[in-house]
Scaffold this motif. Structure first.
Motif, PDB file in Angstrom:
ATOM      1  N   VAL A   1      14.253-110.442  34.702  1.00  0.00           N
ATOM      2  CA  VAL A   1      14.649-108.997  35.099  1.00  0.00           C
ATOM      3  C   VAL A   1      13.572-108.335  34.359  1.00  0.00           C
ATOM      4  N   ALA A   2      13.361-107.080  34.853  1.00  0.00           N
ATOM      5  CA  ALA A   2      12.061-106.248  34.547  1.00  0.00           C
ATOM      6  C   ALA A   2      12.671-105.191  33.357  1.00  0.00           C
ATOM      7  N   GLU A   3      11.868-105.026  32.370  1.00  0.00           N
ATOM      8  CA  GLU A   3      12.459-104.193  31.261  1.00  0.00           C
ATOM      9  C   GLU A   3      13.010-102.870  31.725  1.00  0.00           C
ATOM     10  N   GLY A   4      13.984-102.593  31.195  1.00  0.00           N
ATOM     11  CA  GLY A   4      14.602-101.200  31.762  1.00  0.00           C
ATOM     12  C   GLY A   4      15.617-101.401  32.750  1.00  0.00           C
ATOM     13  N   ASN A   5      15.663-102.477  33.393  1.00  0.00           N
ATOM     14  CA  ASN A   5      16.780-102.696  34.530  1.00  0.00           C
ATOM     15  C   ASN A   5      17.854-103.330  33.629  1.00  0.00           C
TER      16      ASN A   5
END
Lengths: 116, 114
Positions: free
Chosen positions: A13-17
């Motif tokens: 996952v991408a950071e913040g997601n």
């Protein structure tokens, strides 16, 4: 007999997601459910547990998990993932209806990678 | 408070040798469990001790043995080492032997058998 399945070997996952790590279990009776996290070359660190009561359990570092008896699932969630959440996550179950009830059975683990 | 401690951190042994791993639980915890974690797998239950008595063991051969001392620390012994015994050995402590108490894990001992 008790067992745990973690259907995903890896989650990216991408950071913040939002982050979700899936877990399903199998027990003869009633389960106690746990999530642990393992960083490289370290032991397992306790995150949270479900014993009874509210199906949504809150734990350390902003993690939470939802117990679903009908789907025999206990998915781990975090609303906003951090790069530092990158680690190996284990779901574990204890069947309290069995005697003795002390044994923890672990899933194979899910590697979480959070990209910046 | 100190967490669960284990010694040694790393160990290299030869097939056929014997090894002893040590564990000190969190202060106030009376139960110690041992797990074997092979690379790429989840931990597998080996033993649990509560109040110095063995409460049960997992599906491991008699080459594996353990004991718990009056101060609740514990030793895991493995005789006649095989290559397949190479793993991370984890010790976990909890307040009691069962119930709803979670187990707290130490950093583990990495055993390599050559």
């Amino acid at each position: 007999a008790q067992s745990v399945a973690q259907p995903e070997d890896q989650v990216n996952v991408a950071e913040g997601n939002p982050l979700t790590v899936k877990c399903t279990y199998s027990v003869s009776g009633n389960p106690y459910l746990f999530w642990y996290v393992q960083y490289p070359n370290r032991g397992l660190q306790f995150l949270l547990k479900y014993i009874t009561g509210d199906n949504l359990v809150k734990g350390s570092y902003g993690f939470e998990a939802e117990f679903n008896k009908s789907q025999t699932s206990f998915h781990l969630k975090k609303p906003s993932a951090l790069v530092s959440d990158s680690a190996l996550y284990f779901c574990a179950v204890r069947d309290i209806s069995e005697r003795p009830d002390y044994k923890l059975s672990f899933g194979a683990g899910t590697t979480v990678t959070v990209r910046a | 408070d100190a967490g669960v401690t284990q010694s040694p951190t790393h160990l290299i042994k030869t097939r056929g040798q014997q090894v002893t791993l040590r564990c000190s639980p969190i202060s106030g915890h009376k139960s110690v469990s041992w797990y074997q974690q092979v690379l790429g797998q989840g931990p597998q239950f080996i033993f649990q001790y509560y109040e110095k008595e063995e409460r049960g063991r997992g599906n491991f051969p008699d080459r594996f043995s353990a004991r718990q001392f009056p101060n609740y620390s514990s030793e895991l012994n493995v005789n006649a080492l095989l290559l397949g015994d190479s793993a991370l050995y984890l010790c976990a402590s909890s307040f009691s032997g069962g119930g709803y108490y979670e187990q707290y894990f130490g950093p583990g001992t990495r055993l390599t058998v050559t």
